[in-house]
Design a protein around this motif. Sequence first.
Motif, PDB file in Angstrom:
ATOM      1  N   THR A  37      75.791 -10.809  -9.853  1.00  0.00           N
ATOM      2  CA  THR A  37      76.968 -11.553  -9.409  1.00  0.00           C
ATOM      3  C   THR A  37      77.557 -11.006  -8.118  1.00  0.00           C
ATOM      4  OG1 THR A  37      78.394 -10.232 -10.846  1.00  0.00           O
ATOM      5  CG2 THR A  37      77.567 -12.314 -11.736  1.00  0.00           C
ATOM      6  N   SER A  38      77.285  -9.727  -7.802  1.00  0.00           N
ATOM      7  CA  SER A  38      77.733  -9.189  -6.514  1.00  0.00           C
ATOM      8  C   SER A  38      76.900  -7.983  -6.138  1.00  0.00           C
ATOM      9  CB  SER A  38      79.218  -8.827  -6.538  1.00  0.00           C
ATOM     10  OG  SER A  38      79.436  -7.683  -7.332  1.00  0.00           O
ATOM     11  N   VAL A  39      76.811  -7.752  -4.831  1.00  0.00           N
ATOM     12  CA  VAL A  39      76.077  -6.611  -4.282  1.00  0.00           C
ATOM     13  C   VAL A  39      76.945  -5.993  -3.193  1.00  0.00           C
ATOM     14  CG1 VAL A  39      73.977  -5.856  -3.107  1.00  0.00           C
ATOM     15  CG2 VAL A  39      73.864  -7.781  -4.716  1.00  0.00           C
ATOM     16  N   LEU A  40      77.263  -4.715  -3.330  1.00  0.00           N
ATOM     17  CA  LEU A  40      78.091  -4.011  -2.354  1.00  0.00           C
ATOM     18  C   LEU A  40      77.287  -2.842  -1.784  1.00  0.00           C
ATOM     19  CD1 LEU A  40      80.857  -3.539  -0.994  1.00  0.00           C
ATOM     20  CD2 LEU A  40      81.437  -2.119  -2.981  1.00  0.00           C
ATOM     21  N   PRO A  41      76.779  -2.966  -0.545  1.00  0.00           N
ATOM     22  CA  PRO A  41      76.017  -1.866   0.051  1.00  0.00           C
ATOM     23  C   PRO A  41      76.865  -0.603   0.167  1.00  0.00           C
ATOM     24  CG  PRO A  41      75.764  -3.883   1.323  1.00  0.00           C
ATOM     25  CD  PRO A  41      76.877  -4.113   0.348  1.00  0.00           C
ATOM     26  N   VAL A  42      76.278   0.534  -0.234  1.00  0.00           N
ATOM     27  CA  VAL A  42      76.984   1.815  -0.198  1.00  0.00           C
ATOM     28  C   VAL A  42      75.977   2.923   0.116  1.00  0.00           C
ATOM     29  CG1 VAL A  42      78.282   3.506  -1.554  1.00  0.00           C
ATOM     30  CG2 VAL A  42      78.680   1.085  -1.913  1.00  0.00           C
ATOM     31  N   ALA A  43      76.126   3.557   1.269  1.00  0.00           N
ATOM     32  CA  ALA A  43      75.384   4.777   1.630  1.00  0.00           C
ATOM     33  C   ALA A  43      73.897   4.719   1.292  1.00  0.00           C
ATOM     34  CB  ALA A  43      76.035   5.981   0.957  1.00  0.00           C
ATOM     35  N   GLY A  44      73.191   3.736   1.790  1.00  0.00           N
ATOM     36  CA  GLY A  44      71.757   3.638   1.558  1.00  0.00           C
ATOM     37  C   GLY A  44      71.383   3.127   0.182  1.00  0.00           C
ATOM     38  N   ASP A  45      72.357   2.722  -0.596  1.00  0.00           N
ATOM     39  CA  ASP A  45      72.143   2.165  -1.931  1.00  0.00           C
ATOM     40  C   ASP A  45      73.020   0.925  -2.018  1.00  0.00           C
ATOM     41  OD1 ASP A  45      71.432   1.844  -4.626  1.00  0.00           O
ATOM     42  OD2 ASP A  45      71.749   3.948  -5.112  1.00  0.00           O
ATOM     43  N   ALA A  46      73.242   0.425  -3.201  1.00  0.00           N
ATOM     44  CA  ALA A  46      74.162  -0.690  -3.388  1.00  0.00           C
ATOM     45  C   ALA A  46      74.704  -0.651  -4.806  1.00  0.00           C
ATOM     46  CB  ALA A  46      73.462  -2.017  -3.135  1.00  0.00           C
ATOM     47  N   ILE A  47      75.972  -0.997  -4.936  1.00  0.00           N
ATOM     48  CA  ILE A  47      76.554  -1.190  -6.265  1.00  0.00           C
ATOM     49  C   ILE A  47      76.335  -2.655  -6.609  1.00  0.00           C
ATOM     50  CG2 ILE A  47      78.660  -1.190  -7.649  1.00  0.00           C
ATOM     51  CD1 ILE A  47      79.705   1.011  -5.735  1.00  0.00           C
ATOM     52  N   VAL A  48      75.608  -2.891  -7.689  1.00  0.00           N
ATOM     53  CA  VAL A  48      75.348  -4.264  -8.100  1.00  0.00           C
ATOM     54  C   VAL A  48      76.112  -4.552  -9.382  1.00  0.00           C
ATOM     55  CG1 VAL A  48      73.103  -4.501  -6.984  1.00  0.00           C
ATOM     56  CG2 VAL A  48      73.201  -3.603  -9.281  1.00  0.00           C
ATOM     57  N   GLU A  49      76.669  -5.741  -9.465  1.00  0.00           N
ATOM     58  CA  GLU A  49      77.349  -6.186 -10.674  1.00  0.00           C
ATOM     59  C   GLU A  49      76.467  -7.270 -11.279  1.00  0.00           C
ATOM     60  OE1 GLU A  49      81.277  -8.420 -10.741  1.00  0.00           O
ATOM     61  OE2 GLU A  49      81.848  -6.356 -11.206  1.00  0.00           O
ATOM     62  N   ILE A  50      76.140  -7.097 -12.552  1.00  0.00           N
ATOM     63  CA  ILE A  50      75.225  -8.010 -13.229  1.00  0.00           C
ATOM     64  C   ILE A  50      75.885  -8.526 -14.502  1.00  0.00           C
ATOM     65  CG2 ILE A  50      72.936  -8.279 -14.251  1.00  0.00           C
ATOM     66  CD1 ILE A  50      72.093  -5.801 -12.553  1.00  0.00           C
ATOM     67  N   GLU A  51      75.861  -9.843 -14.682  1.00  0.00           N
ATOM     68  CA  GLU A  51      76.380 -10.487 -15.897  1.00  0.00           C
ATOM     69  C   GLU A  51      75.236 -10.586 -16.889  1.00  0.00           C
ATOM     70  OE1 GLU A  51      78.402 -11.714 -18.720  1.00  0.00           O
ATOM     71  OE2 GLU A  51      79.582 -11.625 -16.869  1.00  0.00           O
TER      72      GLU A  51
END
Length: 70
Positions: A37-51
């Motif tokens: 549902t969302s992808v937030l790029p962070v320091a060479g990685d990403a925080i992903v939110e998954i339903e």
Amino acid sequence: SRKSNNTGKPSAQEVDIDQFRSGRQVNHPKFGSGTITSVLPVAGDAIVEIEFGDNGKKRMLARTSGVSFT
């Protein structure tokens, strides 16, 4: 050749962050099938939110998420 860790899965460094896009269907070994549902790029990685439906919405780092794409 592909390197892997001792679990037989690709190591975290081999995960392609660009594969993680909102709306993409994934499968997680513990939570089952879900939709990003969302992808937030962070320091060479990403925080992903998954339903994950009955298992709820989870946030995790893409490189260590353990998801496969369906």
